[in-house]
Design a protein around this motif. Sequence first.
Motif, mmCIF file in Angstrom:
data_model
loop_
_atom_site.group_PDB
_atom_site.id
_atom_site.type_symbol
_atom_site.label_atom_id
_atom_site.label_comp_id
_atom_site.label_asym_id
_atom_site.label_seq_id
_atom_site.Cartn_x
_atom_site.Cartn_y
_atom_site.Cartn_z
ATOM 1 N N GLU A 130 -85.930 -12.771 23.231
ATOM 2 C CA GLU A 130 -84.651 -13.175 22.691
ATOM 3 C C GLU A 130 -83.571 -13.130 23.762
ATOM 4 O O GLU A 130 -83.494 -12.211 24.564
ATOM 5 C CB GLU A 130 -84.230 -12.238 21.540
ATOM 6 C CG GLU A 130 -85.028 -12.461 20.285
ATOM 7 C CD GLU A 130 -84.856 -13.857 19.728
ATOM 8 O OE1 GLU A 130 -83.747 -14.207 19.304
ATOM 9 O OE2 GLU A 130 -85.833 -14.604 19.732
ATOM 10 N N PRO A 137 -78.255 -13.015 20.040
ATOM 11 C CA PRO A 137 -78.453 -12.359 18.760
ATOM 12 C C PRO A 137 -79.096 -13.306 17.765
ATOM 13 O O PRO A 137 -78.785 -14.500 17.731
ATOM 14 C CB PRO A 137 -77.024 -11.976 18.348
ATOM 15 C CG PRO A 137 -76.277 -11.856 19.631
ATOM 16 C CD PRO A 137 -76.880 -12.909 20.528
ATOM 17 N N SER A 138 -79.997 -12.784 16.943
ATOM 18 C CA SER A 138 -80.729 -13.615 16.000
ATOM 19 C C SER A 138 -79.765 -14.330 15.067
ATOM 20 O O SER A 138 -78.857 -13.721 14.510
ATOM 21 C CB SER A 138 -81.698 -12.761 15.185
ATOM 22 O OG SER A 138 -82.636 -12.155 16.037
ATOM 23 N N LEU A 158 -78.952 -6.240 25.929
ATOM 24 C CA LEU A 158 -80.200 -5.842 25.275
ATOM 25 C C LEU A 158 -81.105 -5.048 26.210
ATOM 26 O O LEU A 158 -81.752 -4.086 25.786
ATOM 27 C CB LEU A 158 -80.923 -7.077 24.741
ATOM 28 C CG LEU A 158 -80.219 -7.794 23.578
ATOM 29 C CD1 LEU A 158 -80.966 -9.061 23.194
ATOM 30 C CD2 LEU A 158 -80.087 -6.871 22.373
ATOM 31 N N HIS A 160 -70.472 -9.960 21.163
ATOM 32 C CA HIS A 160 -71.806 -10.408 20.773
ATOM 33 C C HIS A 160 -72.387 -9.584 19.625
ATOM 34 O O HIS A 160 -73.199 -10.102 18.841
ATOM 35 C CB HIS A 160 -72.744 -10.346 21.972
ATOM 36 C CG HIS A 160 -72.342 -11.242 23.099
ATOM 37 N ND1 HIS A 160 -72.426 -12.613 23.025
ATOM 38 C CD2 HIS A 160 -71.817 -10.955 24.324
ATOM 39 C CE1 HIS A 160 -71.995 -13.150 24.163
ATOM 40 N NE2 HIS A 160 -71.626 -12.161 24.957
ATOM 41 N N PHE A 161 -72.019 -8.321 19.539
ATOM 42 C CA PHE A 161 -72.542 -7.430 18.509
ATOM 43 C C PHE A 161 -71.360 -6.708 17.870
ATOM 44 O O PHE A 161 -70.761 -5.835 18.509
ATOM 45 C CB PHE A 161 -73.531 -6.431 19.112
ATOM 46 C CG PHE A 161 -74.699 -7.094 19.792
ATOM 47 C CD1 PHE A 161 -75.780 -7.547 19.058
ATOM 48 C CD2 PHE A 161 -74.698 -7.288 21.168
ATOM 49 C CE1 PHE A 161 -76.849 -8.170 19.680
ATOM 50 C CE2 PHE A 161 -75.760 -7.910 21.800
ATOM 51 C CZ PHE A 161 -76.838 -8.359 21.049
ATOM 52 N N GLU A 201 -80.264 -3.373 15.257
ATOM 53 C CA GLU A 201 -81.127 -4.332 14.561
ATOM 54 C C GLU A 201 -81.713 -5.343 15.532
ATOM 55 O O GLU A 201 -82.890 -5.704 15.429
ATOM 56 C CB GLU A 201 -80.335 -5.058 13.458
ATOM 57 C CG GLU A 201 -80.205 -4.284 12.169
ATOM 58 C CD GLU A 201 -80.015 -5.187 10.969
ATOM 59 O OE1 GLU A 201 -79.826 -6.413 11.153
ATOM 60 O OE2 GLU A 201 -80.066 -4.672 9.830
ATOM 61 N N GLU A 202 -80.909 -5.816 16.485
ATOM 62 C CA GLU A 202 -81.411 -6.821 17.415
ATOM 63 C C GLU A 202 -82.520 -6.247 18.298
ATOM 64 O O GLU A 202 -83.504 -6.927 18.595
ATOM 65 C CB GLU A 202 -80.277 -7.357 18.285
ATOM 66 C CG GLU A 202 -80.610 -8.630 19.004
ATOM 67 C CD GLU A 202 -80.894 -9.790 18.058
ATOM 68 O OE1 GLU A 202 -81.770 -10.617 18.409
ATOM 69 O OE2 GLU A 202 -80.275 -9.872 16.984
ATOM 70 N N ILE A 248 -85.572 -6.089 16.088
ATOM 71 C CA ILE A 248 -86.133 -7.432 15.917
ATOM 72 C C ILE A 248 -86.959 -7.810 17.142
ATOM 73 O O ILE A 248 -88.066 -8.347 17.032
ATOM 74 C CB ILE A 248 -85.014 -8.458 15.677
ATOM 75 C CG1 ILE A 248 -84.407 -8.268 14.288
ATOM 76 C CG2 ILE A 248 -85.538 -9.891 15.832
ATOM 77 C CD1 ILE A 248 -83.092 -9.002 14.092
#
Length: 221
Positions: free
Chosen positions: A3, A6-7, A24, A57-58, A66-67, A70
Amino acid sequence: MSEIAPSGARPQRADARENVRQILRAARAVFAERGFEVSIEEVARRSGLGMGTIYRHFPNKHALVEEVAIGHMRETSEVLARAVDEEPDAWSAFTRVMRHMAEVRSSQMFPVSRRRTTESGPALVAARDALLADLEDLMDRAQREGALRTDVNTYDLVLMMASLPSRIPGDEAAGDLTVDLTGRQLSVLLDGLRAPGAERLPTPAATRPDLDEFFRTRFGV
């Protein structure tokens, strides 16, 4: 991790995508070393980016947690697909996936964000659903081969894996290696999962609602 945004996010410019990669990478490293209770300020420091960039971004720490979760679920699905393609039988593929999952758990790379009461985001639910479906298919193959006991299901397995301990830091000053009990406990677990099984398991087995409630109340996702 594959990734780079972000989803569910909209397409980003190249510099924004690189910022997300940095965030990340830093989050994974910090959470692995110190657990998910570490502050988001430490993630920002490790990434070399400002707090404003993180929150752009978050929107909050849980979104970042959560990211990361994921990403690990998707990686595990990728590991599972490769194991099915490359291993000679379903049991070998199964044990390879279990060792990957144990490594994730041992390094503390697990979606821990305690005391959460709200529902998980749709991207995390989708990643979890996909991984559970992949695991169920692999377990079914191993059971049909006669290698995996037939009285366990996917939810039993995930709950067992969640009970494995995190890595115990050694004495760095003395140069000791990290003490990792996960490998020993995983070996005992795998031995217990071998067919036919010496003990009859109590019923009923774990269900999907049991698993969802466990993750929501204990790990926050």
